[in-house]
Design a protein around this motif. Structure first.
Motif, short mmCIF file in Angstrom:
data_model
loop_
_atom_site.label_atom_id
_atom_site.label_comp_id
_atom_site.label_asym_id
_atom_site.label_seq_id
_atom_site.Cartn_x
_atom_site.Cartn_y
_atom_site.Cartn_z
N ARG A 132 0.85 -1.20 0.00
CA ARG A 132 0.00 0.00 0.00
C ARG A 132 0.88 1.24 0.00
NH1 ARG A 132 -2.91 -2.82 4.22
NH2 ARG A 132 -4.21 -4.29 3.08
N THR A 135 5.41 3.21 -4.75
CA THR A 135 5.53 4.01 -5.98
C THR A 135 6.52 3.30 -6.92
OG1 THR A 135 7.33 5.25 -4.99
CG2 THR A 135 5.13 6.24 -4.86
N PRO A 381 -2.98 1.61 -7.49
CA PRO A 381 -3.60 2.91 -7.81
C PRO A 381 -4.41 2.80 -9.11
CG PRO A 381 -1.18 3.06 -7.67
CD PRO A 381 -1.53 1.62 -7.54
N GLU A 382 -5.37 3.71 -9.29
CA GLU A 382 -6.25 3.68 -10.48
C GLU A 382 -5.45 3.66 -11.78
OE1 GLU A 382 -9.65 3.90 -10.90
OE2 GLU A 382 -10.25 3.93 -8.78
N ASP A 383 -4.29 4.37 -11.79
CA ASP A 383 -3.53 4.46 -13.04
C ASP A 383 -2.35 3.48 -13.09
OD1 ASP A 383 -2.17 5.66 -11.04
OD2 ASP A 383 -1.60 7.46 -12.15
N ALA A 384 -2.38 2.42 -12.28
CA ALA A 384 -1.30 1.43 -12.31
C ALA A 384 -1.19 0.84 -13.72
CB ALA A 384 -1.58 0.32 -11.29
N PHE A 409 3.47 1.48 -10.28
CA PHE A 409 2.48 2.07 -9.36
C PHE A 409 2.39 3.59 -9.53
CE2 PHE A 409 1.34 -1.01 -5.76
CZ PHE A 409 1.71 -2.14 -6.48
N ARG A 413 2.35 10.04 -4.43
CA ARG A 413 1.13 10.85 -4.41
C ARG A 413 1.05 11.62 -3.12
NH1 ARG A 413 -1.43 7.51 -8.55
NH2 ARG A 413 0.30 6.08 -8.52
N CYS A 415 -1.23 13.45 -0.24
CA CYS A 415 -2.63 13.41 0.25
C CYS A 415 -3.17 14.83 0.29
CB CYS A 415 -2.70 12.84 1.66
SG CYS A 415 -1.95 11.22 1.75
#
Ligand code: HEM
Length: 416
Positions: A132, A135, A381-384, A409, A413, A415
């Motif tokens: 989790r 990157t 992540p959504e764009d992996a 990944f 990012r 937050c």
């Protein structure tokens, strides 16, 4: 006498690297024109139609006993390998097979499966947690899909969860498994034989301990058995555990890898599963149908009687490879079979076999793969993005196994 070559004996052999890398067009051709295909280089029949594959899984004229292979040379007596070959669930005759299944069922009672369910969740979480917030590029095979199935088998068996022991168990299990592929080279065979001896001694020692003190694990369930069963010897326990390791680790790694890989390759399907988690289990079954590591899933049989099929004569002693990879793309059962569709009806998928030898670990494997996918949906992540290279694959005979599953990944990012 060797079988009569089929009309398509001019086709590239099944071991041709191009075919192994992308077999589906040729499989479609074989299903239509040469469904009982003789491969000269391998000396085997190759069965591709759904109906034939499914029927042959449980045809009493076909045996799973590798000792019937013409190329079979017995292992040295008193080696563990010799015991495996003589008395495993795979080599047993139908009566012996029924007995083994019954004995194994002691390890898969509802109570045992509930215990495994929690163990699977805990183990997947152990390997998912460090992923989790990652990157950059991560090899998910090394970090996630590879260690989980071996750790599950080790832990449900009762291998103590010390990190050193589990890693050693995993490595021995893998070496043993690779030794049993039909096309293993001399080095793999030698490494695998040594691994079998070490693993066997280890399980023998554990079995002795469990005879003295029962624990909440598979070894204890097998040793103390179903009421009224004759007690299993330590040697039988070792053969059973080795069989579970061989059948349950590499297969589940491959399945977990392929489901993540194909969802990343099909972003529309990934979005559907992300939006509706009730599709997770079906997405796993669809990945097994669509591409379980190209040809990796073949199941061996040896003819014990003559069989006539599709104009060919299969003779006693001939080897057959049943191809669920091909059956699962048969358009007579799966409409538009080359489309990866997480919502399709997957009930007829034959990846776990069929009939009396239907995969004993299918529920456990499904639980592991579904849990892996659930966790991956959370940590990816959504764009992996999938990063694939040809060198990420290794060919062993007609099998093609991934060596890596590299996913980007993305950048760090922030937050908020
Ligand atoms: C994706 C994962 C898996 C796949 C695709 C798979 C597939 C199969 C198939 C096709 C068979 C039938 C073989 C035949 O008829 O020749 C089989 C049998 C078997 N599988 Fe699995 N398997 C998987 C995972 C597991 C796991 C996790 C375990 C145990 C922990 C397991 C244990 C067994 C056993 C013991 C048999 C032999 C059953 C018998 O001969 O009666 N498998 N599996």
């Amino acid at each position: 006498m060797s079988p009569v070559p089929s009309m398509s004996s001019t086709l590239p052999s099944l071991v041709d690297p191009q075919f192994v890398a992308d077999p589906f067009a040729q499989l479609a051709w074989l299903r239509e024109h040469d469904p009982v295909h003789w491969d000269e280089a391998l000396g085997t029949w190759f069965i591709t139609r759904y109906e034939d594959v499914r029927r042959f899984f449980s045809d009493p004229r076909l045996s799973t006993d590798r000792r019937l292979a013409r190329s079979y040379r017995p292992a040295p007596p008193e080696s563990w390998l010799f015991h495996f070959e003589q008395s495993s669930i795979i080599s047993a005759d139908p009566e012996g097979h029924r007995r083994w299944r019954h004995r194994l069922s002691a390890g898969f009672t509802p109570r045992a499966v509930r215990r495994m369910d929690q163990q699977v969740r805990d183990i997947v979480e152990e390997f998912a947690a460090p992923l989790r917030g990652q990157t950059g590029e991560v090899d998910l095979l090394a970090a996630f899909t590879d260690p989980i199935p071996n750790t599950v088998i080790g832990r449900i068996t009762g291998i103590p969860p010390y990190p050193g022991d589990e890693a050693r168990f995993r490595s021995l299990a893998q070496q043993m498994m690779q030794r049993f592929t039909f096309f293993a080279d001399a080095a793999k065979i030698e490494r695998g034989n040594a691994a079998i001896e070490e693993l066997a001694e280890w399980v023998m020692k554990l079995a002795d301990e469990r005879r003295q003190t029962r624990a909440d694990d598979l070894l204890s369930d097998l040793i103390h058995g179903n009421a009224g069963d004759e007690a299993l010897t330590n040697r039988e326990i070792v053969v059973l555990v080795a069989g579970l390791v061989a059948a349950g680790s590499e297969t589940t790694t491959l399945g977990g890898t392929q489901v993540i890989r194909h969802l990343l390759k099909h972003p529309g399907e990934l979005a559907r599963v992300r939006a509706d988690r009730s599709l997770v289990r079906n997405a796993v079954r669809e990945a097994l149908r669509f591409d379980f590591g190209s040809l990796a899933a073949v199941n061996m049989r040896f003819a014990t009687e003559p069989i006539e099929l599709a104009g060919q004569t299969i003779r006693p002693g001939d080897m057959l490879m049943l191809s669920p990879a091909s059956a699962n793309r048969d358009p007579s059962v799966f409409p538009d079979p080359d489309r990866f569709d997480v919502g399709r009806d997957t009930r007829d998928v034959v990846s776990f076999g069929h009939g009396p030898r239907y995969c004993l670990g299918a529920n456990l494997a499904m639980q592991e793969m579904a849990c892996m996918l659930e966790a991956a949906l959370d940590f990816l992540p959504e764009d992996a993005r999938l990063v694939e290279h040809e060198a990420d694959w290794e060919q062993i005979g007609i099998m093609r196994r991934p060596l890596r599953l590299v996913v980007d990944f993305g950048p760090e990012r922030r937050c908020g």
